[in-house]
Scaffold this motif. Sequence first.
Motif, PDB file in Angstrom:
ATOM      1  N   LYS A  14      -8.480 -21.246  -9.412  1.00  0.00           N
ATOM      2  CA  LYS A  14      -8.542 -20.864  -7.997  1.00  0.00           C
ATOM      3  C   LYS A  14      -7.745 -19.594  -7.713  1.00  0.00           C
ATOM      4  O   LYS A  14      -7.520 -19.260  -6.548  1.00  0.00           O
ATOM      5  N   ALA A  15      -7.327 -18.919  -8.765  1.00  0.00           N
ATOM      6  CA  ALA A  15      -6.550 -17.686  -8.585  1.00  0.00           C
ATOM      7  C   ALA A  15      -7.338 -16.683  -7.746  1.00  0.00           C
ATOM      8  O   ALA A  15      -8.559 -16.558  -7.859  1.00  0.00           O
ATOM      9  N   ILE A  16      -6.616 -15.970  -6.897  1.00  0.00           N
ATOM     10  CA  ILE A  16      -7.224 -14.966  -6.023  1.00  0.00           C
ATOM     11  C   ILE A  16      -7.038 -13.598  -6.669  1.00  0.00           C
ATOM     12  O   ILE A  16      -5.910 -13.133  -6.844  1.00  0.00           O
ATOM     13  N   PHE A  17      -8.149 -12.985  -7.041  1.00  0.00           N
ATOM     14  CA  PHE A  17      -8.114 -11.685  -7.724  1.00  0.00           C
ATOM     15  C   PHE A  17      -8.389 -10.584  -6.701  1.00  0.00           C
ATOM     16  O   PHE A  17      -9.437  -9.956  -6.705  1.00  0.00           O
ATOM     17  N   LYS A  25      -2.551  -9.284  -3.246  1.00  0.00           N
ATOM     18  CA  LYS A  25      -2.008 -10.571  -3.664  1.00  0.00           C
ATOM     19  C   LYS A  25      -1.980 -10.661  -5.183  1.00  0.00           C
ATOM     20  O   LYS A  25      -2.930 -10.269  -5.856  1.00  0.00           O
ATOM     21  N   SER A  26      -0.884 -11.179  -5.729  1.00  0.00           N
ATOM     22  CA  SER A  26      -0.800 -11.337  -7.180  1.00  0.00           C
ATOM     23  C   SER A  26      -1.628 -12.533  -7.626  1.00  0.00           C
ATOM     24  O   SER A  26      -1.840 -13.482  -6.864  1.00  0.00           O
ATOM     25  N   ARG A  44       5.170  -7.246  -8.304  1.00  0.00           N
ATOM     26  CA  ARG A  44       3.954  -7.902  -8.796  1.00  0.00           C
ATOM     27  C   ARG A  44       2.735  -7.630  -7.916  1.00  0.00           C
ATOM     28  O   ARG A  44       1.607  -7.972  -8.300  1.00  0.00           O
ATOM     29  N   ASN A  45       2.966  -7.030  -6.744  1.00  0.00           N
ATOM     30  CA  ASN A  45       1.853  -6.750  -5.831  1.00  0.00           C
ATOM     31  C   ASN A  45       1.440  -5.279  -5.818  1.00  0.00           C
ATOM     32  O   ASN A  45       0.478  -4.922  -5.138  1.00  0.00           O
ATOM     33  N   LYS A  46       2.151  -4.444  -6.559  1.00  0.00           N
ATOM     34  CA  LYS A  46       1.919  -3.002  -6.506  1.00  0.00           C
ATOM     35  C   LYS A  46       1.008  -2.536  -7.645  1.00  0.00           C
ATOM     36  O   LYS A  46       0.894  -3.194  -8.679  1.00  0.00           O
ATOM     37  N   ALA A  58      -3.111 -23.025  -2.068  1.00  0.00           N
ATOM     38  CA  ALA A  58      -4.518 -22.655  -1.923  1.00  0.00           C
ATOM     39  C   ALA A  58      -5.099 -22.047  -3.195  1.00  0.00           C
ATOM     40  O   ALA A  58      -6.297 -22.174  -3.462  1.00  0.00           O
ATOM     41  N   ASP A  59      -4.245 -21.385  -3.988  1.00  0.00           N
ATOM     42  CA  ASP A  59      -4.735 -20.686  -5.191  1.00  0.00           C
ATOM     43  C   ASP A  59      -4.408 -21.463  -6.464  1.00  0.00           C
ATOM     44  O   ASP A  59      -4.208 -20.882  -7.529  1.00  0.00           O
TER      45      ASP A  59
END
Length: 319
Positions: free
Chosen positions: A64-67, A71-72, A97-99, A264-265
């Motif tokens: 369920k990871a959000i790519f 968002k990381s 981790r978000n850059k 959620a992820d």
Amino acid sequence: MGHYAEAVWDHNKAAIEITKDWNGIDQVLLRNAHGASAKISLHGGQVVSWRNDQGEELLFTSNKAIFKHPKSMRGGIQICYPQFGDCGLLDQHGFARNKIWVIDENPPPLHSNESLGKSFVDLLLKPSEEDLKQWPHSFEFRLRVSLSIDGDLTLISRIRNINGKPFSFLFAYHTYLSVSDISEVRVEGLETLDYLDNLSKRELLTEQGDAITFESEMDRTYLRSPKVVAVLDHERKRTYVIGKEGLPDTVVWNPWEKKSKSMADFGDDEYKSMLCVDGAAVERPITLKPGEEWTGRLMLTAGKSSFCFDQLELQSKGF
């Protein structure tokens, strides 16, 4: 998943290939001559895959990871900087981790052992104007990710203060290991250590067991931990050995059933097939004076469970 862009081979047949993910962000694929591989996204400087020479994935990624930037992605190895968890004013685990990182074409040299016979990539992160508004400290963060001929994965972070005044930060390699069944996993090397129980307001306790096993949610920071820790997966007959330098703490985390259902992820039952064991510096902040540089190194090996957990093995590889 992306299109082929570039490949570079050295005399050891170690390949570096650059592709793009479905968001158009560059990913670097490292391979060795035996078929092991690692994939690093420029989104977050995050290792998103590490496979052995049998093609088996060694890192966990949630289904369920959000790519989607910024968002990381839930899984792999995340770079937590300049904050870990919610211990500060920034977003969870900081902004690194978000850059979007860039490939560092001309990094300051490392010891020759860090490149000999390895495929590797050097990445660079500098703060944007937006970052400086949130966290007003100028820095250069250089990350090298390398894959050895043996399939070992090494991450070396170098953070330099290019500010006019000192600053302090926390750091962790948030490492999601793939396991067969968390109830059949044990962690060795942290026995008798003091730890902060992050589920009980960071209460200071002492590890009593011969090894760490899992029967419920766990979120602990082991203090002044050794350079080498082992994760034994009995069902898969695999042992992960985690070596670290410049990282005094080890964080052990599994969300278990209740927390998994609140994320959620993350799948409801996915806690059974993952374990985070992080080389970290989170109890005491690292402080850099102007011009000073800090280095934190992580090395991961994965082998059959007959592998003897012996620090001499890691010492032979630089620990």
